[in-house]
Design a protein around this motif. Structure first.
Motif, PDB file in Angstrom:
ATOM      1  N   ILE A  82       0.854  -1.190   0.000  1.00 40.68           N
ATOM      2  CA  ILE A  82       0.000   0.000   0.000  1.00 40.68           C
ATOM      3  C   ILE A  82       0.888   1.237   0.000  1.00 40.68           C
ATOM      4  N   ILE A  96      -9.154   0.600   3.009  1.00 44.04           N
ATOM      5  CA  ILE A  96      -8.290   0.217   1.897  1.00 44.04           C
ATOM      6  C   ILE A  96      -7.744  -1.191   2.143  1.00 44.04           C
ATOM      7  N   ARG A  97      -7.338  -1.812   1.069  1.00 47.53           N
ATOM      8  CA  ARG A  97      -6.840  -3.187   1.145  1.00 47.53           C
ATOM      9  C   ARG A  97      -5.469  -3.297   0.482  1.00 47.53           C
ATOM     10  N   VAL A 100      -3.074  -1.323  -2.755  1.00 45.50           N
ATOM     11  CA  VAL A 100      -3.694  -0.071  -3.182  1.00 45.50           C
ATOM     12  C   VAL A 100      -2.624   1.012  -3.334  1.00 45.50           C
ATOM     13  N   VAL A 102      -2.475   5.155  -4.035  1.00 47.47           N
ATOM     14  CA  VAL A 102      -3.166   6.437  -4.148  1.00 47.47           C
ATOM     15  C   VAL A 102      -2.065   7.464  -4.344  1.00 47.47           C
ATOM     16  N   ILE A 121     -12.043   0.830  -0.933  1.00 53.13           N
ATOM     17  CA  ILE A 121     -11.134   0.627  -2.058  1.00 53.13           C
ATOM     18  C   ILE A 121     -10.660  -0.819  -2.057  1.00 53.13           C
ATOM     19  N   ALA A 125      -6.303  -1.804  -6.266  1.00 51.17           N
ATOM     20  CA  ALA A 125      -6.821  -0.639  -6.992  1.00 51.17           C
ATOM     21  C   ALA A 125      -5.779   0.479  -7.023  1.00 51.17           C
ATOM     22  N   LYS A 126      -5.823   1.264  -8.076  1.00 48.89           N
ATOM     23  CA  LYS A 126      -4.945   2.424  -8.231  1.00 48.89           C
ATOM     24  C   LYS A 126      -5.835   3.636  -8.466  1.00 48.89           C
ATOM     25  N   ALA A 141     -11.673  -4.145  -6.998  1.00 49.53           N
ATOM     26  CA  ALA A 141     -10.321  -4.688  -6.986  1.00 49.53           C
ATOM     27  C   ALA A 141      -9.671  -4.520  -8.350  1.00 49.53           C
ATOM     28  N   ASN A 142      -8.414  -4.124  -8.336  1.00 50.87           N
ATOM     29  CA  ASN A 142      -7.578  -3.947  -9.528  1.00 50.87           C
ATOM     30  C   ASN A 142      -8.081  -2.883 -10.494  1.00 50.87           C
TER      31      ASN A 142
END
Length: 175
Positions: A82, A96-97, A100, A102, A121, A125-126, A141-142
């Motif tokens: 992350i 968030i997971r 991720v 950000v 999120i 994920a981006k 996800a993703n």
């Protein structure tokens, strides 16, 4: 600071061993040290913060600098991979997971995403760039989000496609 730590402890399921909680402890300490005056007294606390930040980054795989603005009940559900830009801002009840990111879309434009309340999120994920994510949003996800996401939406895919969230069916009551 201690009120926030108690709230973070509750948000992470009252588990001292939760690595997301460790990250939040270091984050809260980093925010708290800015209030120490004069600056010369803050120096040892800043050094301690930098050591703890690096330790949490290595052990938990989470980079959450104290410059990030985080609301209440911010939960790091699964640790590892992350990365959050110091320019990002999160509202209340965000989750968030693992995996991720950000951050910035371009180094020349130091502006990271701004998240509303109740944002979830998904893993991997981006969310990049000058993006505003509204309240009550799910990011799949993703997914890769590079555009604004309005409130009460779901963003899924690569690039992310925004769809309205389904509202729960009204309960029917017989008269």
């Amino acid at each position: 600071m201690f009120e926030n730590v108690r709230a973070d402890y509750q948000a992470h399921g009252r588990k001292w061993g939760a690595q997301g909680f460790w990250v939040m402890l270091v984050y809260r300490f980093g925010r708290w040290r800015y209030g120490i005056r004069p600056a010369i007294l803050r120096k040892p606390f800043s050094f301690l913060y930098k050591v703890m930040f690096k330790l949490v980054q290595v052990v938990a795989g989470v980079e959450l600098p104290c410059e990030v603005t985080v609301g209440k009940n911010f939960v790091i559900d699964h640790f590892g991979g992350i990365v959050i830009s110091g320019y990002a801002r999160f509202g209340d009840n965000c989750r968030i997971r693992t995996g991720v990111v950000v951050g910035l879309s371009r180094v020349e434009d130091p502006c990271a995403p701004v998240f509303g309340n109740n944002v979830d999120i998904g893993a991997g994920a981006k969310v990049l760039g000058r993006v505003t994510v509204g309240d009550n949003v799910l990011i799949g996800a993703n997914s890769v989000v590079t555009r604004d996401v309005p409130s009460d939406s779901i963003a899924v895919g690569l690039p992310a496609v925004v769809k309205p969230r389904r509202q729960p069916a009204p309960s029917s009551q017989a008269s």
